[in-house]
Design an enzyme around this catalytic site. Structure first.
Site, PDB file in Angstrom:
ATOM      1  N   ASP A 287       1.654  20.743  -9.070  1.00 61.83           N
ATOM      2  CA  ASP A 287       0.698  20.696 -10.165  1.00 61.83           C
ATOM      3  C   ASP A 287       1.084  21.645 -11.302  1.00 61.83           C
ATOM      4  O   ASP A 287       1.560  22.758 -11.070  1.00 61.83           O
ATOM      5  CB  ASP A 287      -0.685  21.083  -9.610  1.00 61.83           C
ATOM      6  CG  ASP A 287      -1.784  21.041 -10.644  1.00 61.83           C
ATOM      7  OD1 ASP A 287      -2.131  19.941 -11.087  1.00 61.83           O
ATOM      8  OD2 ASP A 287      -2.303  22.123 -10.991  1.00 61.83           O
ATOM      9  N   GLU A 357       4.245  17.469 -11.932  1.00 60.08           N
ATOM     10  CA  GLU A 357       3.256  17.051 -12.931  1.00 60.08           C
ATOM     11  C   GLU A 357       3.473  17.848 -14.202  1.00 60.08           C
ATOM     12  O   GLU A 357       3.289  19.067 -14.221  1.00 60.08           O
ATOM     13  CB  GLU A 357       1.828  17.273 -12.420  1.00 60.08           C
ATOM     14  CG  GLU A 357       0.783  16.727 -13.393  1.00 60.08           C
ATOM     15  CD  GLU A 357      -0.458  17.599 -13.528  1.00 60.08           C
ATOM     16  OE1 GLU A 357      -1.535  17.042 -13.787  1.00 60.08           O
ATOM     17  OE2 GLU A 357      -0.335  18.838 -13.401  1.00 60.08           O
TER      18      GLU A 357
END
Length: 632
Positions: A287, A357
């Site tokens: 993330d 991401e």
């Protein structure tokens, strides 16, 4: 190719002749013939007398026959293995896979508290087999105060009680692997919860050993150290009254940023990866990678100029150029280190996956594949181009151009991927409507590379209306227009109360009003449902390697029509994909196919043309229709 006639028919006979004629020549006393097949002999060096005995001759014949039969058997087995086995390739499982994302709070509740959990996911594993997906990516399930629903982690090595226990996770992993499913976890490295033990120690005093595990700074002029802003609104700095210093948080104040200039932090996060890899996890989605480091000098970020004047007197996040808080030099080395750890757990039987991401411009995203030629960072960074494509640009030319942007910008050897929905963006059916949803699903599963499906998109689930008093998302509490709750509503399994998601009186988020018809049970029974279109396409991917590979040729695009070819004549698998994104029928689309006079429909968005022959005279494409045509 093996010449079995030579090996099996000629060679054994010749060897048999050597032995037999040698013994026979001794019987007749004709040594000249014997010398043609044996080593030169000295005087008196004659074959043993028992060569002439019948019992030994029978034994010799039997042994030679046995050897010949054994060779024939081995060759037959080898040929069978060659014919029946799959071709040996260098492709990894994730290059052939369809990935399915679960938001665990919303997938299936097993204990009646209105929130999805691990046992609920385990109970639905057969659904993934039904869909013919290969890997399940689960959004964060680690211990958390849930200020950002799992993206604020207080213990990276444990499961939050809302979702279950470590034993529940181990059971889920075993059951998934027994079905051939891979499990991918969400790893959140940029920040922890302010309830994490590390941060609790860090804020204890300025001289605490873990003080520099986070980013601390003195204020300036009675305020924060600089003008950096949080994505969730307000300053990215919060004052800790007990130590009179500010700590950095690029997201919520309850999500303090880790300090990756501290080697101890880097190594500790590697150890966490090893913990889950050791359990058998097949990969990670990492993330918010671009936020890992910040400018060491803590310089103010410059303002975005609008019409020649500054807009930064009281800046928001969107008013600033984030040159000192994103993609700062040094991040790529950290990402490479994680890739090495993950690769170190890969074996020929169990290759591990690392996805990144990064929401940013294409060149920046591409840099997270790794150095040119090395590709030593993410196996792939998520491709959000189709997620972020405005509805007005979902035309033939718009989609063709978007696909081309990603493919042409990719480093040599980089594996492409496609995402059309996730937990941070409105659902496909809400962005584009149900009719276009089928076209988007067809594109997702036929474009070159690895597709990722967000749970419920295979049904045509839509965003749900969430009243103010039931808003959960902290981003939506700060700014209701930015709430991500609508796309996180419970999975719609059937037409029973709460769509079969929970037995609780009230699920954590409302269920969409259309659940009585848009649900798994109903769509399984409807031949031309979106669910059956999705499943038919995943089955085609499983059957045809050309649809899993990356050979792609654009054929034609205009305001309505987008056509491309998958595979090539060398593979003897060629497919034409044609989608009509417009509002009018398009006649004779086959005129744009110059390399074949006809084909056979193997998939259609209406499930009503499968098996039909296609030529130029019968290749009209209805508005909102898509076809996959196999060249034969």
């Amino acid at each position: 190719p093996v010449n079995r006639n030579f090996i099996m028919d000629d060679e054994p006979r010749r060897l048999l002749k050597h032995v037999d004629e040698g013994c026979d020549s001794d019987l007749t006393g004709d040594e000249s013939e014997l010398e043609q097949f044996t080593l030169d002999k000295g005087p008196g060096d004659r074959p043993p007398p028992y060569c002439s005995k019948e019992v030994y001759k029978t034994l010799r014949y039997s042994l030679v026959a046995l050897i010949a039969m054994t060779v024939v058997g081995l060759l037959s087995t080898a040929i069978a293995l060659i014919v029946l086995s799959k071709p040996c390739t260098n492709t990894k499982w994730w290059q052939q896979a369809v990935i399915y994302q679960i938001y665990p709070r919303s997938f299936q509740d097993s204990d009646g508290d209105g929130i999805g959990d691990l046992q609920g996911i385990s109970s639905r594993l057969d659904y993934f087999s039904y869909l013919h997906v290969d890997a399940v990516w689960i959004s964060p399930i680690f211990s958390s105060p849930m200020k950002d629903f799992g993206y604020d982690i207080s213990n990276y090595r444990d499961i939050d009680p809302i979702f279950g226990t470590l034993d529940d996770f181990d059971e889920l992993l075993r059951e998934a692997h027994s079905r051939g499913l891979k499990i991918i976890l969400d790893f959140v490295p940029n920040h922890t919860s302010d309830q994490h033990a590390w941060f609790m120690e860090s804020r204890g005093s300025r001289d605490n050993p873990k003080r520099d595990w986070y980013v601390w700074a003195d204020g300036v002029g009675g305020g924060p150290p600089n003008n950096w802003q949080s994505l969730f609104g307000g300053s990215a700095w919060t004052l800790d009254n007990s130590t009179n210093q500010y700590y950095l948080h690029q997201f919520l104040a309850e999500q303090p940023d880790l300090n990756y200039r501290n080697d101890a932090v880097v190594e500790s996060m590697k150890d966490i990866l090893k913990f889950w890899l050791g359990k058998g996890v097949n990969g990670f989605r990492l993330d918010a990678l671009k936020f890992l480091l910040e400018d060491v000098q803590l310089r103010n970020e410059s303002c975005i100029s609008q019409m020649g004047h500054s807009v930064c007197s009281d800046p928001t996040y969107s008013d600033l150029n984030h040159t000192y808080t994103t993609n700062v030099p040094g991040i790529h080395n950290i990402v490479k280190g994680w890739r090495k750890v993950i690769d170190s757990y890969s074996t020929q039987e169990s290759v591990r996956l690392m996805i990144g991401e990064i929401y940013d411009d294409i060149p920046v995203v591409m840099s997270y594949y790794g150095s040119s030629g090395d590709l030593d960072e993410c196996n792939f960074p998520f491709n959000f181009l189709l997620v972020s494509l405005p509805p007005s640009e979902w035309t033939g030319t718009g989609v063709n151009s978007t696909v081309s942007k990603w493919l042409t910008a990719s480093p040599e050897g980089a594996w492409p991927n496609w995402v059309v929905g996730n937990h941070d963006n409105p659902r496909i059916a809400s962005r584009l409507g149900l009719r276009k949803s089928a076209l988007v699903i067809m594109l997702l599963l036929t474009l070159p590379g690895t597709p990722t499906t967000y749970y419920g998109d295979e049904l045509g689930m839509t965003d749900v209306f969430v009243p103010v008093n039931r808003t959960q998302d902290p981003l939506g509490i700060y700014n209701r227009s930015r709430s991500r709750d609508p796309e996180r509503s419970p999975m719609q399994w059937n037409n029973s109360a709460h769509a079969g998601f929970t037995d609780a009186p009230c699920p954590w988020l409302p269920v969409a009003a259309n659940y009585t018809t848009v649900n798994v049970e109903a769509e399984k029974a409807e031949n031309n449902s979106l669910l059956n279109v999705y499943r038919h396409l995943t089955m085609l991917r499983s059957k045809f390697s050309a649809l899993r590979g990356i050979k792609y040729t654009p054929l034609y695009a205009d305001d309505s029509l987008y056509m491309f070819k998958r595979g090539d004549s060398v593979d003897k698998q060629q497919f034409v994909v044609a989608v009509n994104l417009g509002d009018q029928d398009v006649p004779q689309v086959w005129q744009h196919v110059t390399f074949a006079s006809s084909g056979v429909v193997v998939a259609s968005t209406g499930m009503n043309r499968n098996g039909n022959s296609v030529t130029n005279v019968n290749s009209d494409l209805h508005a909102g229709e898509g076809l996959v045509v196999q060249i034969r």
